[in-house]
Design a protein around this motif. Structure first.
Motif, PDB file in Angstrom:
ATOM      1  N   GLU A 123     -46.026 -87.108   8.482  1.00  0.00           N
ATOM      2  CA  GLU A 123     -46.888 -87.067   9.669  1.00  0.00           C
ATOM      3  C   GLU A 123     -46.638 -88.285  10.562  1.00  0.00           C
ATOM      4  O   GLU A 123     -47.557 -88.971  10.999  1.00  0.00           O
ATOM      5  CB  GLU A 123     -48.362 -86.971   9.264  1.00  0.00           C
ATOM      6  N   SER A 124     -45.374 -88.507  10.841  1.00  0.00           N
ATOM      7  CA  SER A 124     -44.946 -89.680  11.610  1.00  0.00           C
ATOM      8  C   SER A 124     -45.146 -89.482  13.112  1.00  0.00           C
ATOM      9  O   SER A 124     -44.804 -88.434  13.668  1.00  0.00           O
ATOM     10  CB  SER A 124     -43.473 -89.973  11.352  1.00  0.00           C
ATOM     11  N   ASP A 150     -40.636-101.834  21.843  1.00  0.00           N
ATOM     12  CA  ASP A 150     -41.680-101.890  20.823  1.00  0.00           C
ATOM     13  C   ASP A 150     -42.106-100.467  20.534  1.00  0.00           C
ATOM     14  O   ASP A 150     -42.032 -99.593  21.404  1.00  0.00           O
ATOM     15  CB  ASP A 150     -42.910-102.659  21.321  1.00  0.00           C
ATOM     16  N   SER A 151     -42.575-100.277  19.328  1.00  0.00           N
ATOM     17  CA  SER A 151     -43.050 -98.957  18.956  1.00  0.00           C
ATOM     18  C   SER A 151     -44.215 -99.119  17.997  1.00  0.00           C
ATOM     19  O   SER A 151     -44.157 -99.931  17.068  1.00  0.00           O
ATOM     20  CB  SER A 151     -41.931 -98.167  18.295  1.00  0.00           C
ATOM     21  N   LYS A 152     -45.272 -98.362  18.225  1.00  0.00           N
ATOM     22  CA  LYS A 152     -46.382 -98.307  17.279  1.00  0.00           C
ATOM     23  C   LYS A 152     -46.151 -97.048  16.442  1.00  0.00           C
ATOM     24  O   LYS A 152     -46.126 -95.939  16.972  1.00  0.00           O
ATOM     25  CB  LYS A 152     -47.718 -98.238  17.990  1.00  0.00           C
ATOM     26  N   VAL A 153     -45.993 -97.267  15.147  1.00  0.00           N
ATOM     27  CA  VAL A 153     -45.672 -96.169  14.244  1.00  0.00           C
ATOM     28  C   VAL A 153     -46.845 -95.921  13.313  1.00  0.00           C
ATOM     29  O   VAL A 153     -47.335 -96.844  12.655  1.00  0.00           O
ATOM     30  CB  VAL A 153     -44.404 -96.497  13.415  1.00  0.00           C
ATOM     31  N   THR A 154     -47.292 -94.664  13.289  1.00  0.00           N
ATOM     32  CA  THR A 154     -48.302 -94.255  12.306  1.00  0.00           C
ATOM     33  C   THR A 154     -47.690 -93.154  11.453  1.00  0.00           C
ATOM     34  O   THR A 154     -46.897 -92.344  11.936  1.00  0.00           O
ATOM     35  CB  THR A 154     -49.592 -93.733  12.978  1.00  0.00           C
ATOM     36  N   ALA A 158     -48.904 -95.634   6.652  1.00  0.00           N
ATOM     37  CA  ALA A 158     -49.540 -96.609   7.554  1.00  0.00           C
ATOM     38  C   ALA A 158     -50.412 -95.864   8.549  1.00  0.00           C
ATOM     39  O   ALA A 158     -50.086 -95.763   9.735  1.00  0.00           O
ATOM     40  CB  ALA A 158     -48.479 -97.422   8.259  1.00  0.00           C
ATOM     41  N   PRO A 159     -51.572 -95.326   8.089  1.00  0.00           N
ATOM     42  CA  PRO A 159     -52.408 -94.513   8.974  1.00  0.00           C
ATOM     43  C   PRO A 159     -52.989 -95.284  10.171  1.00  0.00           C
ATOM     44  O   PRO A 159     -53.283 -94.692  11.202  1.00  0.00           O
ATOM     45  CB  PRO A 159     -53.515 -93.983   8.064  1.00  0.00           C
TER      46      PRO A 159
END
Length: 188
Positions: A123-124, A150-154, A158-159
């Motif tokens: 669920e990236s 930059d990237s914010k990854v969930t 890493a929810p």
């Protein structure tokens, strides 16, 4: 007392008034000739200088436009590459492929099926943001650009999300009026 001096030229008597008039008439014609020649030379030089300066301005504008096009394509390609959502991965991977060519396009396309499964299972979601981009080298047909993103990854691991910074080197080629990414490397 008005005296007129006579001169014998080729058996003819000419008064000083006649000599003076002919000499003046010759000087006027000669002066006019020089004026016309000078004006023509000035016109030719001005026209040549105008053309030369116009070509220089056009070339400068062309280089500036090419630079902007390269940077825009590199930024968009890097943004597409760092912005992927498992819920829309087909669309997101298609965006990457649309701006790609050559080996990079083949490699990414070959991995799309496997990446689709991996991204869905985790669920990236990656939300990219381009911080800066600069051209290392370029010509009319190719370019190398460094991009910082930059990237914010969930994902399931890493929810709450984590930030990642990417330094990418993109090689681009100009094909069919577009700048396309032919290679992407992580450089730091």
């Amino acid at each position: 007392m008005n005296r007129t001096m006579s001169v014998a030229v080729s058996g003819k008597d000419l008064s000083s008034k006649a000599v003076s008039s002919r000499a003046w008439s010759g000087r006027t014609w000669s002066g006019r000739t020089w004026s016309v020649v000078g004006l023509a030379v000035a016109t030719v030089l001005t026209t040549a200088l105008t053309i030369w300066l116009s070509l220089g301005v056009y070339d400068q504008h062309d280089r500036a436009q090419r630079r902007q096009d390269i940077l825009a394509a590199a930024r968009q390609s890097a943004l597409n590459f760092t912005s992927l959502d498992y819920r829309h991965y087909d669309r997101d991977s298609a965006n990457v492929l649309q701006g790609a060519t050559g080996d990079f396009k083949k490699q990414f396309a070959a991995q799309t099926e496997q990446l689709t499964k991996l991204v869905a299972a985790n669920e990236s979601v990656s939300e990219g943001q381009i911080l800066d981009a600069g051209i290392v080298r370029s010509d009319e047909h190719s370019a190398r650009v460094l991009v910082v993103a930059d990237s914010k990854v969930t994902n399931t691991a890493a929810p709450k999300g984590e930030s990642r910074t990417y330094r990418l080197q993109l090689d681009l080629v100009h094909r069919n009026g577009r700048w396309l990414t032919s290679d992407v490397e992580f450089v730091g």
